[in-house]
Design a protein around this motif. Structure first.
Motif, PDB file in Angstrom:
ATOM      1  N   LEU A  66       0.807  -1.224   0.000  1.00 13.31           N
ATOM      2  CA  LEU A  66       0.000   0.000   0.000  1.00 13.31           C
ATOM      3  C   LEU A  66       0.840   1.274   0.000  1.00 13.31           C
ATOM      4  N   MET A  67       1.856   1.350   0.853  1.00 14.88           N
ATOM      5  CA  MET A  67       2.673   2.574   0.901  1.00 14.88           C
ATOM      6  C   MET A  67       3.415   2.819  -0.410  1.00 14.88           C
ATOM      7  N   PRO A  68       4.018   1.804  -1.053  1.00 16.87           N
ATOM      8  CA  PRO A  68       4.629   2.067  -2.364  1.00 16.87           C
ATOM      9  C   PRO A  68       3.604   2.522  -3.404  1.00 16.87           C
ATOM     10  N   ALA A  69       2.383   2.003  -3.332  1.00 19.63           N
ATOM     11  CA  ALA A  69       1.351   2.451  -4.273  1.00 19.63           C
ATOM     12  C   ALA A  69       1.026   3.922  -4.026  1.00 19.63           C
ATOM     13  N   ILE A  70       0.911   4.331  -2.765  1.00 19.39           N
ATOM     14  CA  ILE A  70       0.657   5.738  -2.454  1.00 19.39           C
ATOM     15  C   ILE A  70       1.850   6.591  -2.847  1.00 19.39           C
ATOM     16  N   SER A  71       3.047   6.071  -2.612  1.00 26.37           N
ATOM     17  CA  SER A  71       4.258   6.802  -2.997  1.00 26.37           C
ATOM     18  C   SER A  71       4.297   7.033  -4.502  1.00 26.37           C
ATOM     19  N   GLY A  72       3.831   6.051  -5.257  1.00 23.19           N
ATOM     20  CA  GLY A  72       3.781   6.215  -6.706  1.00 23.19           C
ATOM     21  C   GLY A  72       2.789   7.286  -7.127  1.00 23.19           C
ATOM     22  N   LEU A  73       1.730   7.463  -6.345  1.00 24.60           N
ATOM     23  CA  LEU A  73       0.715   8.469  -6.671  1.00 24.60           C
ATOM     24  C   LEU A  73       1.128   9.875  -6.242  1.00 24.60           C
ATOM     25  N   VAL A  74       1.641  10.005  -5.024  1.00 24.18           N
ATOM     26  CA  VAL A  74       1.927  11.347  -4.497  1.00 24.18           C
ATOM     27  C   VAL A  74       3.403  11.690  -4.490  1.00 24.18           C
ATOM     28  N   GLY A  75       4.292  10.706  -4.759  1.00 20.62           N
ATOM     29  CA  GLY A  75       5.707  10.998  -4.884  1.00 20.62           C
ATOM     30  C   GLY A  75       6.514  10.828  -3.605  1.00 20.62           C
ATOM     31  N   SER A  76       5.888  10.569  -2.485  1.00 18.15           N
ATOM     32  CA  SER A  76       6.627  10.390  -1.241  1.00 18.15           C
ATOM     33  C   SER A  76       5.923   9.357  -0.379  1.00 18.15           C
ATOM     34  N   PRO A  77       6.692   8.441   0.252  1.00 18.84           N
ATOM     35  CA  PRO A  77       6.048   7.429   1.068  1.00 18.84           C
ATOM     36  C   PRO A  77       5.560   7.948   2.413  1.00 18.84           C
ATOM     37  N   ASN A  78       6.004   9.141   2.791  1.00 17.42           N
ATOM     38  CA  ASN A  78       5.497   9.719   4.040  1.00 17.42           C
ATOM     39  C   ASN A  78       5.354  11.225   3.882  1.00 17.42           C
ATOM     40  N   PHE A  79       4.683  11.816   4.824  1.00 13.86           N
ATOM     41  CA  PHE A  79       4.400  13.246   4.775  1.00 13.86           C
ATOM     42  C   PHE A  79       5.093  13.982   5.921  1.00 13.86           C
ATOM     43  N   ASP A  80       6.198  13.418   6.416  1.00 16.68           N
ATOM     44  CA  ASP A  80       6.846  13.964   7.611  1.00 16.68           C
ATOM     45  C   ASP A  80       7.281  15.423   7.453  1.00 16.68           C
ATOM     46  N   ASN A  81       7.717  15.823   6.284  1.00 12.73           N
ATOM     47  CA  ASN A  81       8.183  17.197   6.089  1.00 12.73           C
ATOM     48  C   ASN A  81       7.105  18.121   5.548  1.00 12.73           C
ATOM     49  N   PHE A  82       5.893  17.599   5.405  1.00 16.27           N
ATOM     50  CA  PHE A  82       4.783  18.402   4.916  1.00 16.27           C
ATOM     51  C   PHE A  82       4.302  19.322   6.037  1.00 16.27           C
ATOM     52  N   ALA A  83       4.090  20.572   5.752  1.00 10.30           N
ATOM     53  CA  ALA A  83       3.564  21.570   6.686  1.00 10.30           C
ATOM     54  C   ALA A  83       4.418  21.692   7.942  1.00 10.30           C
ATOM     55  N   ALA A  84       5.735  21.705   7.774  1.00 14.34           N
ATOM     56  CA  ALA A  84       6.634  21.924   8.913  1.00 14.34           C
ATOM     57  C   ALA A  84       6.746  23.427   9.152  1.00 14.34           C
ATOM     58  N   VAL A  85       6.578  23.846  10.398  1.00 13.97           N
ATOM     59  CA  VAL A  85       6.576  25.253  10.771  1.00 13.97           C
ATOM     60  C   VAL A  85       7.584  25.460  11.898  1.00 13.97           C
ATOM     61  N   THR A  86       8.377  26.510  11.805  1.00 16.44           N
ATOM     62  CA  THR A  86       9.305  26.844  12.886  1.00 16.44           C
ATOM     63  C   THR A  86       8.634  27.871  13.777  1.00 16.44           C
ATOM     64  N   PHE A  87       8.568  27.554  15.068  1.00 16.90           N
ATOM     65  CA  PHE A  87       7.898  28.410  16.040  1.00 16.90           C
ATOM     66  C   PHE A  87       8.831  28.609  17.230  1.00 16.90           C
ATOM     67  N   ASN A  88       9.344  29.844  17.401  1.00 18.83           N
ATOM     68  CA  ASN A  88      10.290  30.173  18.479  1.00 18.83           C
ATOM     69  C   ASN A  88      11.476  29.215  18.504  1.00 18.83           C
ATOM     70  N   GLY A  89      12.024  28.920  17.366  1.00 17.46           N
ATOM     71  CA  GLY A  89      13.188  28.047  17.266  1.00 17.46           C
ATOM     72  C   GLY A  89      12.875  26.568  17.306  1.00 17.46           C
ATOM     73  N   ASN A  90      11.639  26.206  17.500  1.00 19.29           N
ATOM     74  CA  ASN A  90      11.239  24.798  17.519  1.00 19.29           C
ATOM     75  C   ASN A  90      10.466  24.475  16.256  1.00 19.29           C
ATOM     76  N   GLN A  91      10.744  23.305  15.727  1.00 18.57           N
ATOM     77  CA  GLN A  91      10.059  22.918  14.500  1.00 18.57           C
ATOM     78  C   GLN A  91       8.830  22.075  14.833  1.00 18.57           C
ATOM     79  N   VAL A  92       7.678  22.539  14.364  1.00 19.58           N
ATOM     80  CA  VAL A  92       6.415  21.826  14.535  1.00 19.58           C
ATOM     81  C   VAL A  92       6.121  21.132  13.211  1.00 19.58           C
ATOM     82  N   LYS A  93       6.024  19.783  13.277  1.00 16.82           N
ATOM     83  CA  LYS A  93       5.837  18.995  12.057  1.00 16.82           C
ATOM     84  C   LYS A  93       4.444  18.383  12.041  1.00 16.82           C
ATOM     85  N   PHE A  94       3.539  19.047  11.355  1.00 18.31           N
ATOM     86  CA  PHE A  94       2.194  18.519  11.204  1.00 18.31           C
ATOM     87  C   PHE A  94       2.167  17.292  10.298  1.00 18.31           C
ATOM     88  N   GLY A  95       3.158  17.197   9.423  1.00 21.47           N
ATOM     89  CA  GLY A  95       3.239  16.074   8.500  1.00 21.47           C
ATOM     90  C   GLY A  95       3.448  14.740   9.195  1.00 21.47           C
TER      91      GLY A  95
END
Length: 155
Positions: A39-68
């Motif tokens: 399943l994950m390789p199939a999704i990776s083939g569709l969206v280009g990445s097997p995970n969304f860890d770096n998606f919507a990463a925001v730096t807040f007061n020097g700390n990185q908040v990773k919604f992905g």
């Protein structure tokens, strides 16, 4: 004391729980293999990445908040739940249904809770859902006798 422990261990629910934990641990490898290698390789083939860890990463007061990371966990959970349902639960239910039909076993309806039945009757009487029903004197419950009006007493 030892006989009490032996009785506790030999109870059916303890043994059933032990078997369920062992089978669950072994079965999790099957589900993880399905999700990670199919399943994950199939999704990776569709969206280009097997995970969304770096998606919507925001730096807040020097700390990185990773919604992905949360999004990846949610997607993984949904994939595992879908894999379990569609690959195990659904086929097993169909197989049980076919077996029961072949053996002539009809599904039995569970009896309705008497409190639920009573509350349903009260609700229907109060909202007029049984307006089509006639009383023994030929009148409808809840109606004052004039067309288009309500407000009569419930007998």
């Amino acid at each position: 004391m030892l006989s009490g422990f032996k009785e506790f261990i030999m109870k059916g629910n303890v043994m059933d729980l032990a078997v369920a934990v062992i089978i669950g641990a072994a079965f999790s490898k099957i589900v993880n293999a399905l999700v990670e290698n199919v399943l994950m390789p199939a999704i990776s083939g569709l969206v280009g990445s097997p995970n969304f860890d770096n998606f919507a990463a925001v730096t807040f007061n020097g700390n990185q908040v990773k919604f992905g990371v949360l999004l990846t966990a949610i997607v993984n959970f949904l994939l595992i739940a879908a894999a379990v349902y569609f690959c195990i639960v659904l086929p097993m239910n169909k197989m049980i249904e076919r077996r029961n039909r072949r053996l002539g076993i009809e599904p039995t309806e569970e009896p309705a809770d008497p409190n639920t039945v009573l509350l349903t009757e009260i609700r229907d009487a109060l909202t007029g859902h049984n307006a089509g029903a006639l009383r023994s004197d030929g009148t409808q419950p809840g109606l004052s006798g004039q067309p288009g009006t309500t407000g009569g007493t419930i007998r």
